[in-house]
Design a protein around this motif. Structure first.
Motif, PDB file in Angstrom:
ATOM      1  N   SER A   1       0.832  -1.211   0.000  1.00 53.45           N
ATOM      2  CA  SER A   1       0.000   0.000   0.000  1.00 53.45           C
ATOM      3  C   SER A   1       0.862   1.255   0.000  1.00 53.45           C
ATOM      4  N   LYS A   2       1.874   1.260   0.842  1.00 55.06           N
ATOM      5  CA  LYS A   2       2.782   2.411   0.913  1.00 55.06           C
ATOM      6  C   LYS A   2       3.594   2.530  -0.373  1.00 55.06           C
ATOM      7  N   LEU A   3       4.026   1.402  -0.927  1.00 57.02           N
ATOM      8  CA  LEU A   3       4.790   1.417  -2.170  1.00 57.02           C
ATOM      9  C   LEU A   3       3.971   1.994  -3.314  1.00 57.02           C
ATOM     10  N   GLY A   4       2.679   1.649  -3.355  1.00 58.05           N
ATOM     11  CA  GLY A   4       1.801   2.149  -4.405  1.00 58.05           C
ATOM     12  C   GLY A   4       1.752   3.666  -4.425  1.00 58.05           C
ATOM     13  N   LYS A   5       1.751   4.275  -3.249  1.00 64.47           N
ATOM     14  CA  LYS A   5       1.718   5.741  -3.154  1.00 64.47           C
ATOM     15  C   LYS A   5       3.045   6.352  -3.597  1.00 64.47           C
ATOM     16  N   GLU A   6       4.152   5.726  -3.178  1.00 63.74           N
ATOM     17  CA  GLU A   6       5.470   6.272  -3.506  1.00 63.74           C
ATOM     18  C   GLU A   6       5.808   6.123  -4.983  1.00 63.74           C
ATOM     19  N   LEU A   7       5.255   5.095  -5.630  1.00 54.64           N
ATOM     20  CA  LEU A   7       5.527   4.874  -7.049  1.00 54.64           C
ATOM     21  C   LEU A   7       4.899   5.933  -7.941  1.00 54.64           C
ATOM     22  N   GLN A   8       4.027   6.757  -7.358  1.00 55.75           N
ATOM     23  CA  GLN A   8       3.404   7.845  -8.107  1.00 55.75           C
ATOM     24  C   GLN A   8       4.271   9.097  -8.118  1.00 55.75           C
ATOM     25  N   LYS A   9       5.325   9.097  -7.313  1.00 54.91           N
ATOM     26  CA  LYS A   9       6.190  10.275  -7.206  1.00 54.91           C
ATOM     27  C   LYS A   9       7.483  10.061  -7.990  1.00 54.91           C
ATOM     28  N   LYS A  10       8.200  11.170  -8.212  1.00 58.11           N
ATOM     29  CA  LYS A  10       9.468  11.089  -8.932  1.00 58.11           C
ATOM     30  C   LYS A  10      10.593  11.837  -8.215  1.00 58.11           C
ATOM     31  N   THR A  11      10.374  12.147  -6.947  1.00 57.42           N
ATOM     32  CA  THR A  11      11.378  12.872  -6.176  1.00 57.42           C
ATOM     33  C   THR A  11      12.448  11.904  -5.659  1.00 57.42           C
ATOM     34  N   PRO A  12      13.672  12.401  -5.395  1.00 53.87           N
ATOM     35  CA  PRO A  12      14.749  11.527  -4.898  1.00 53.87           C
ATOM     36  C   PRO A  12      14.378  10.775  -3.632  1.00 53.87           C
ATOM     37  N   ASP A  13      13.665  11.460  -2.712  1.00 49.59           N
ATOM     38  CA  ASP A  13      13.296  10.792  -1.466  1.00 49.59           C
ATOM     39  C   ASP A  13      12.295   9.668  -1.718  1.00 49.59           C
ATOM     40  N   ALA A  14      11.502   9.789  -2.785  1.00 47.90           N
ATOM     41  CA  ALA A  14      10.546   8.726  -3.128  1.00 47.90           C
ATOM     42  C   ALA A  14      11.293   7.467  -3.556  1.00 47.90           C
ATOM     43  N   PHE A  15      12.354   7.628  -4.354  1.00 46.10           N
ATOM     44  CA  PHE A  15      13.153   6.476  -4.787  1.00 46.10           C
ATOM     45  C   PHE A  15      13.843   5.817  -3.591  1.00 46.10           C
ATOM     46  N   LEU A  16      14.298   6.630  -2.643  1.00 51.12           N
ATOM     47  CA  LEU A  16      14.929   6.093  -1.445  1.00 51.12           C
ATOM     48  C   LEU A  16      13.913   5.302  -0.617  1.00 51.12           C
ATOM     49  N   THR A  17      12.700   5.869  -0.490  1.00 43.31           N
ATOM     50  CA  THR A  17      11.634   5.202   0.274  1.00 43.31           C
ATOM     51  C   THR A  17      11.208   3.901  -0.392  1.00 43.31           C
ATOM     52  N   ILE A  18      11.068   3.937  -1.722  1.00 47.57           N
ATOM     53  CA  ILE A  18      10.686   2.724  -2.463  1.00 47.57           C
ATOM     54  C   ILE A  18      11.712   1.620  -2.240  1.00 47.57           C
ATOM     55  N   GLY A  19      12.991   1.981  -2.345  1.00 49.86           N
ATOM     56  CA  GLY A  19      14.046   1.005  -2.130  1.00 49.86           C
ATOM     57  C   GLY A  19      14.053   0.472  -0.712  1.00 49.86           C
ATOM     58  N   PHE A  20      13.853   1.372   0.251  1.00 47.63           N
ATOM     59  CA  PHE A  20      13.858   0.972   1.663  1.00 47.63           C
ATOM     60  C   PHE A  20      12.710   0.008   1.951  1.00 47.63           C
ATOM     61  N   LEU A  21      11.515   0.348   1.479  1.00 45.02           N
ATOM     62  CA  LEU A  21      10.362  -0.530   1.685  1.00 45.02           C
ATOM     63  C   LEU A  21      10.540  -1.848   0.944  1.00 45.02           C
ATOM     64  N   ASN A  22      11.127  -1.765  -0.244  1.00 45.58           N
ATOM     65  CA  ASN A  22      11.405  -2.960  -1.029  1.00 45.58           C
ATOM     66  C   ASN A  22      12.257  -3.946  -0.229  1.00 45.58           C
ATOM     67  N   GLY A  23      13.209  -3.410   0.532  1.00 47.27           N
ATOM     68  CA  GLY A  23      14.095  -4.250   1.330  1.00 47.27           C
ATOM     69  C   GLY A  23      13.384  -5.000   2.446  1.00 47.27           C
ATOM     70  N   PHE A  24      12.189  -4.536   2.823  1.00 41.70           N
ATOM     71  CA  PHE A  24      11.441  -5.183   3.904  1.00 41.70           C
ATOM     72  C   PHE A  24      10.353  -6.127   3.392  1.00 41.70           C
ATOM     73  N   LEU A  25      10.265  -6.291   2.075  1.00 45.30           N
ATOM     74  CA  LEU A  25       9.274  -7.229   1.548  1.00 45.30           C
ATOM     75  C   LEU A  25       9.626  -8.645   1.975  1.00 45.30           C
ATOM     76  N   PRO A  26       8.652  -9.414   2.446  1.00 46.97           N
ATOM     77  CA  PRO A  26       8.924 -10.796   2.865  1.00 46.97           C
ATOM     78  C   PRO A  26       9.501 -11.612   1.723  1.00 46.97           C
ATOM     79  N   CYS A  27      10.595 -12.290   1.990  1.00 50.44           N
ATOM     80  CA  CYS A  27      11.275 -13.084   0.957  1.00 50.44           C
ATOM     81  C   CYS A  27      12.040 -14.215   1.627  1.00 50.44           C
ATOM     82  N   GLY A  28      11.849 -15.428   1.134  1.00 53.08           N
ATOM     83  CA  GLY A  28      12.513 -16.589   1.718  1.00 53.08           C
ATOM     84  C   GLY A  28      14.025 -16.483   1.695  1.00 53.08           C
ATOM     85  N   LEU A  29      14.577 -15.910   0.607  1.00 57.61           N
ATOM     86  CA  LEU A  29      16.031 -15.785   0.501  1.00 57.61           C
ATOM     87  C   LEU A  29      16.568 -14.771   1.507  1.00 57.61           C
ATOM     88  N   VAL A  30      15.783 -13.727   1.774  1.00 63.26           N
ATOM     89  CA  VAL A  30      16.189 -12.734   2.791  1.00 63.26           C
ATOM     90  C   VAL A  30      16.241 -13.402   4.158  1.00 63.26           C
TER      91      VAL A  30
END
Length: 236
Positions: free
Chosen positions: A112-141
């Motif tokens: 839900s949070k990623l969906g909102k950030e993907l609508q932006k193009k500011t540098p902080d949005a890319f940082l937030t997207i990457g940060f949230l991406n890192g917390f996505l549940p993943c077996g390899l993580v």
């Protein structure tokens, strides 16, 4: 041991593309300016590495706490065994006990949070997207986190997870440029190799915990080294 994190990230990134690939492909990158696009990807990956390093420090600190009770070697063996079991035990067992429900709840909030950030193009949005991406549940993580715990050191745990993230950068960057990566036969071949590689890493942690006296791979426990030194010192 740290090299295994890089390799796990690189091989595992193909598996992770199923979860994170669409996010990388949907990044609001500047398609007209190559320099700006590279900068945006750099910020995105920095956010992911920051997330991985943060949780690595946390779990490494947990491992350090266990190590203080003289469990460093046993901890390494235990984490290695757990890695192997998670590969061999069918995931249906975990689903049957509804252990995955909290993971899906967390996944919903992050998406839900990623969906909102993907609508932006500011540098902080890319940082937030990457940060949230890192917390996505993943077996390899999760596998990499077991390695961070086994190291029994907060900073080494953070470095282990950061190197894991670095290993995922090549394929994740490719995903940002193209939604179709590698052929289907190649994907299935690599995916079959991932469990084998995880078992090898688990075995490596077990060997490390056995204290066989192999430099950099299975060093002797500190107390055993001190005892042997004392014996030598007392010999006439």
């Amino acid at each position: 041991m740290l090299v295994s994190a890089l390799a796990l990230g690189f091989l595992g990134s193909l598996h992770c593309l199923g979860m994170c690939g669409p996010i990388a492909f949907m990044l609001p990158l500047d398609r007209e300016s190559k320099a700006k696009k590279i900068a945006q990807l750099f910020i995105y990956h920095s956010g992911r590495l920051l997330a991985y390093a943060s949780i690595g420090v946390l779990f490494g600190f947990l491992g350090k706490g266990l190590s203080l009770f003289g469990m460093q070697q046993k901890l390494s063996i235990g984490m290695g065994v757990l890695m192997i079991l998670l590969v061999l035990v069918p995931t249906k067992i975990f689903d049957a006990h509804k252990l995955s429900r909290p993971i899906y709840t967390l996944l919903g909030k992050i998406k839900s949070k990623l969906g909102k950030e993907l609508q932006k193009k500011t540098p902080d949005a890319f940082l937030t997207i990457g940060f949230l991406n890192g917390f996505l549940p993943c077996g390899l993580v999760y596998m990499a986190l077991l390695g961070a715990i086994a190291l029994g050191n907060a900073w080494q745990g953070g470095l282990y997870m950061m190197l894991f993230g670095v290993g995922t950068i090549p394929l994740m960057t490719t995903a940002a440029y193209s939604s179709s990566i590698l052929s289907t036969p190649m994907k299935s071949k690599v995916r079959r190799l991932i469990p084998v590689f995880v078992v090898l890493i688990g075995a490596l942690f077990i060997i490390r915990g056995m204290g066989l006296g192999i430099p950099y791979v299975s060093p002797k426990p500190m107390n055993a080294h001190m005892e042997s030194t004392n014996i030598e010192c007392h010999q006439p």
